[in-house]
Design a protein around this motif. Structure first.
Motif, PDB file in Angstrom:
ATOM      1  N   VAL A  75      53.221  80.436  56.701  1.00 47.70           N
ATOM      2  CA  VAL A  75      53.589  79.757  55.451  1.00 47.70           C
ATOM      3  C   VAL A  75      54.423  78.512  55.746  1.00 47.70           C
ATOM      4  N   GLY A  76      55.381  78.637  56.651  1.00 48.31           N
ATOM      5  CA  GLY A  76      56.202  77.479  57.001  1.00 48.31           C
ATOM      6  C   GLY A  76      55.388  76.367  57.615  1.00 48.31           C
ATOM      7  N   LEU A  77      54.503  76.713  58.561  1.00 48.05           N
ATOM      8  CA  LEU A  77      53.684  75.704  59.237  1.00 48.05           C
ATOM      9  C   LEU A  77      52.743  75.005  58.270  1.00 48.05           C
ATOM     10  N   LEU A  78      51.985  75.773  57.507  1.00 50.00           N
ATOM     11  CA  LEU A  78      50.969  75.176  56.641  1.00 50.00           C
ATOM     12  C   LEU A  78      51.561  74.563  55.381  1.00 50.00           C
ATOM     13  N   LEU A  79      52.647  75.120  54.879  1.00 52.38           N
ATOM     14  CA  LEU A  79      53.264  74.534  53.686  1.00 52.38           C
ATOM     15  C   LEU A  79      53.784  73.138  53.994  1.00 52.38           C
ATOM     16  N   VAL A  80      54.476  72.998  55.112  1.00 48.30           N
ATOM     17  CA  VAL A  80      55.008  71.690  55.495  1.00 48.30           C
ATOM     18  C   VAL A  80      53.885  70.704  55.782  1.00 48.30           C
TER      19      VAL A  80
ATOM     20  N   VAL B 223      57.142  66.006  76.556  1.00 47.25           N
ATOM     21  CA  VAL B 223      58.413  65.895  75.833  1.00 47.25           C
ATOM     22  C   VAL B 223      58.524  66.917  74.710  1.00 47.25           C
ATOM     23  N   LEU B 224      57.432  67.632  74.415  1.00 46.05           N
ATOM     24  CA  LEU B 224      57.446  68.602  73.328  1.00 46.05           C
ATOM     25  C   LEU B 224      56.929  69.949  73.820  1.00 46.05           C
ATOM     26  N   PRO B 225      57.434  71.051  73.275  1.00 46.39           N
ATOM     27  CA  PRO B 225      56.914  72.373  73.661  1.00 46.39           C
ATOM     28  C   PRO B 225      55.476  72.542  73.175  1.00 46.39           C
ATOM     29  N   ILE B 226      54.669  73.232  73.970  1.00 46.47           N
ATOM     30  CA  ILE B 226      53.240  73.349  73.665  1.00 46.47           C
ATOM     31  C   ILE B 226      52.827  74.773  73.301  1.00 46.47           C
ATOM     32  N   SER B 227      53.754  75.708  73.272  1.00 39.59           N
ATOM     33  CA  SER B 227      53.362  77.081  72.988  1.00 39.59           C
ATOM     34  C   SER B 227      54.492  77.822  72.306  1.00 39.59           C
ATOM     35  N   GLY B 228      54.107  78.737  71.423  1.00 41.08           N
ATOM     36  CA  GLY B 228      55.084  79.603  70.766  1.00 41.08           C
ATOM     37  C   GLY B 228      55.694  78.984  69.521  1.00 41.08           C
ATOM     38  N   GLY B 229      56.356  79.813  68.742  1.00 37.64           N
ATOM     39  CA  GLY B 229      57.034  79.336  67.551  1.00 37.64           C
ATOM     40  C   GLY B 229      58.488  78.997  67.793  1.00 37.64           C
ATOM     41  N   ALA B 230      59.040  79.509  68.905  1.00 36.32           N
ATOM     42  CA  ALA B 230      60.423  79.236  69.275  1.00 36.32           C
ATOM     43  C   ALA B 230      60.587  79.596  70.750  1.00 36.32           C
ATOM     44  N   THR B 231      61.682  79.164  71.331  1.00 38.76           N
ATOM     45  CA  THR B 231      61.954  79.471  72.728  1.00 38.76           C
ATOM     46  C   THR B 231      62.162  80.971  72.906  1.00 38.76           C
TER      47      THR B 231
ATOM     48  N   ASP C 113      65.101  74.590  66.852  1.00 40.62           N
ATOM     49  CA  ASP C 113      64.137  75.018  67.859  1.00 40.62           C
ATOM     50  C   ASP C 113      62.772  75.274  67.233  1.00 40.62           C
ATOM     51  N   VAL C 114      62.752  75.922  66.074  1.00 39.40           N
ATOM     52  CA  VAL C 114      61.497  76.186  65.369  1.00 39.40           C
ATOM     53  C   VAL C 114      60.836  74.880  64.937  1.00 39.40           C
ATOM     54  N   VAL C 115      61.627  73.935  64.444  1.00 42.07           N
ATOM     55  CA  VAL C 115      61.080  72.635  64.018  1.00 42.07           C
ATOM     56  C   VAL C 115      60.437  71.905  65.189  1.00 42.07           C
ATOM     57  N   VAL C 116      61.114  71.893  66.333  1.00 41.91           N
ATOM     58  CA  VAL C 116      60.582  71.209  67.512  1.00 41.91           C
ATOM     59  C   VAL C 116      59.266  71.852  67.962  1.00 41.91           C
ATOM     60  N   HIS C 117      59.196  73.184  67.933  1.00 38.01           N
ATOM     61  CA  HIS C 117      57.970  73.872  68.344  1.00 38.01           C
ATOM     62  C   HIS C 117      56.827  73.666  67.349  1.00 38.01           C
ATOM     63  N   SER C 118      57.145  73.313  66.111  1.00 40.45           N
ATOM     64  CA  SER C 118      56.099  73.138  65.099  1.00 40.45           C
ATOM     65  C   SER C 118      55.578  71.708  65.006  1.00 40.45           C
ATOM     66  N   ILE C 119      56.178  70.779  65.736  1.00 44.55           N
ATOM     67  CA  ILE C 119      55.789  69.367  65.615  1.00 44.55           C
ATOM     68  C   ILE C 119      54.317  69.160  65.972  1.00 44.55           C
ATOM     69  N   LEU C 120      53.887  69.650  67.126  1.00 38.94           N
ATOM     70  CA  LEU C 120      52.504  69.439  67.549  1.00 38.94           C
ATOM     71  C   LEU C 120      51.490  70.130  66.627  1.00 38.94           C
ATOM     72  N   PRO C 121      51.689  71.399  66.232  1.00 42.42           N
ATOM     73  CA  PRO C 121      50.753  71.981  65.262  1.00 42.42           C
ATOM     74  C   PRO C 121      50.681  71.221  63.948  1.00 42.42           C
ATOM     75  N   VAL C 122      51.830  70.772  63.445  1.00 42.51           N
ATOM     76  CA  VAL C 122      51.842  70.024  62.185  1.00 42.51           C
ATOM     77  C   VAL C 122      51.116  68.690  62.340  1.00 42.51           C
ATOM     78  N   LEU C 123      51.367  67.984  63.439  1.00 42.03           N
ATOM     79  CA  LEU C 123      50.691  66.710  63.666  1.00 42.03           C
ATOM     80  C   LEU C 123      49.181  66.876  63.768  1.00 42.03           C
ATOM     81  N   SER C 124      48.720  67.931  64.422  1.00 42.64           N
ATOM     82  CA  SER C 124      47.282  68.142  64.564  1.00 42.64           C
ATOM     83  C   SER C 124      46.622  68.375  63.207  1.00 42.64           C
ATOM     84  N   LEU C 125      47.288  69.096  62.321  1.00 42.69           N
ATOM     85  CA  LEU C 125      46.750  69.340  60.988  1.00 42.69           C
ATOM     86  C   LEU C 125      46.837  68.094  60.105  1.00 42.69           C
ATOM     87  N   MET C 126      47.928  67.342  60.234  1.00 40.89           N
ATOM     88  CA  MET C 126      48.097  66.149  59.413  1.00 40.89           C
ATOM     89  C   MET C 126      47.139  65.043  59.818  1.00 40.89           C
TER      90      MET C 126
END
Length: 334
Positions: free
Chosen positions: A112-117, A174-182, A196-209
């Motif tokens: 929900v957090g990933l897709l809502l954002v 420069v960005l984490p590539i796996s997992g939702g958090a460290t 930490d969660v925000v940083v891990h979600s950057i790449l998934p969010v960018l790919s969807l956007m």
């Protein structure tokens, strides 16, 4: 008010019918699979040691009760609906004896957090830029963005995910590539964990956007291009009304109706929109949980996820149907 209550009652009936039919189809599909969860659980439990036939039979009876497989098909069907109405989908086969509802609730906030954002950011940026492109048709920057978005839009989002993974994970790490958090992160420190969660979600969010923004952009640009030729817009421009006000009040507001409906459908399908993206980035959401359940033949978990998804999609469409007459004054509640 009476007309709106009639409209509300019709939509509620439609909602109930859609949910009922959808869940029944899911029930039939999952129960037509050749996998027997009871025998599979017994096989897994007796793999590493001998067990007496009496113990196996007692285990079989207990598991049939847990999975709601006792009695005739009609009795099983009634038992299933009794469980669904209270949110009980039984234990998970792949994570026995953890309840399916607990697994879903554990994975749901991540998805929900990933897709809502990602969905809201894509919708806002796509519609804003599309509306500007449709109104200011001579802007070179907006034309260039339109060409770029049209080029990226047909690309599958998982391909974009792999490209981002290679760029920011290997070429420029420069960005984490796996997992939702460290792993083993300190969750007691709420702010640090949230960052930490925000940083891990950057790449998934960018790919969807990157893929999704083109559809909203092109749709809004087409809607605005038609609206700017309407008489009331032309009259407002000739009357000297501020162009910013025309864009906001006369153009964008009237063009948002179909886009709001599309947003509702996107939000409703929030469970299945990033299955592959979650797999690519190892994100601990419902998509990854569903893939794991399919691979393990855990039909109880598959049934639970799809049921929750059906209810969510139907509820979101119902909500937007109820809000539509309030958002767009041209729509009458009938």
């Amino acid at each position: 008010m009476r007309a709106y209550l009639t409209y509300l009652s019709k939509r509620l009936v439609q909602f109930a019918v859609v949910v009922f039919v959808g869940i029944n189809i899911t029930y039939l599909v999952t129960h037509m699979t050749p996998i027997n969860p009871v025998e599979q659980s017994i096989s897994a439990a007796t793999t590493y040691g001998a067990t007496s036939p009496e113990a196996i039979e007692m285990m079989r009876q207990s598991l049939r009760q847990l999975y709601g497989l006792e009695g005739t098909p009609w009795e099983q069907y009634v038992s299933f609906w009794k469980r669904v109405l209270v949110g009980d989908f039984g234990p998970s086969l792949s994570a026995f004896p953890t309840p399916v509802s607990q697994l879903i609730l554990r994975a749901l906030p991540w998805t929900v957090g990933l897709l809502l954002v990602s969905t809201l950011l894509t919708w806002i940026l796509g519609n804003l830029l599309g509306g500007l492109a449709g109104y200011y048709r001579n802007s070179r920057i907006l034309k260039a963005f339109g060409v770029l978005s049209m080029g990226i839009h047909p690309i599958p989002y998982y391909v974009v995910a792999f490209v981002l993974l290679i760029i920011f994970g290997f070429l420029w790490p420069v960005l984490p590539i796996s997992g939702g958090a460290t792993m083993a992160s300190d969750r007691s420190n709420t702010l640090a964990f949230a960052l930490d969660v925000v940083v891990h979600s950057i790449l998934p969010v960018l790919s969807l956007m990157a893929v999704g923004i083109g559809g909203w952009f092109m749709g809004m640009r087409a809607l605005v291009s038609n609206i700017v030729t309407e008489d009331y817009v032309v009259y407002a421009e000739l009357a000297g009304v501020n162009r910013g006000k025309i864009l906001r009040s006369y153009v964008m507001r009237n063009a948002l109706g179909p886009q709001v409906t599309g947003l509702a459908l996107q939000l409703g399908a929030i469970f299945n929109g990033a299955i592959i993206t979650e797999q690519v980035f190892g994100y601990p959401g419902v998509g990854s949980l569903l893939i794991s359940a399919v691979h393990a033949g855990d039909y109880s978990l598959v049934l639970g996820i799809t049921t929750v998804s059906i209810v969510a999609v139907s509820a979101t469409v119902l909500l937007i149907d109820l809000l539509y007459p309030l958002i767009d004054p041209r729509v009458e509640a009938r």
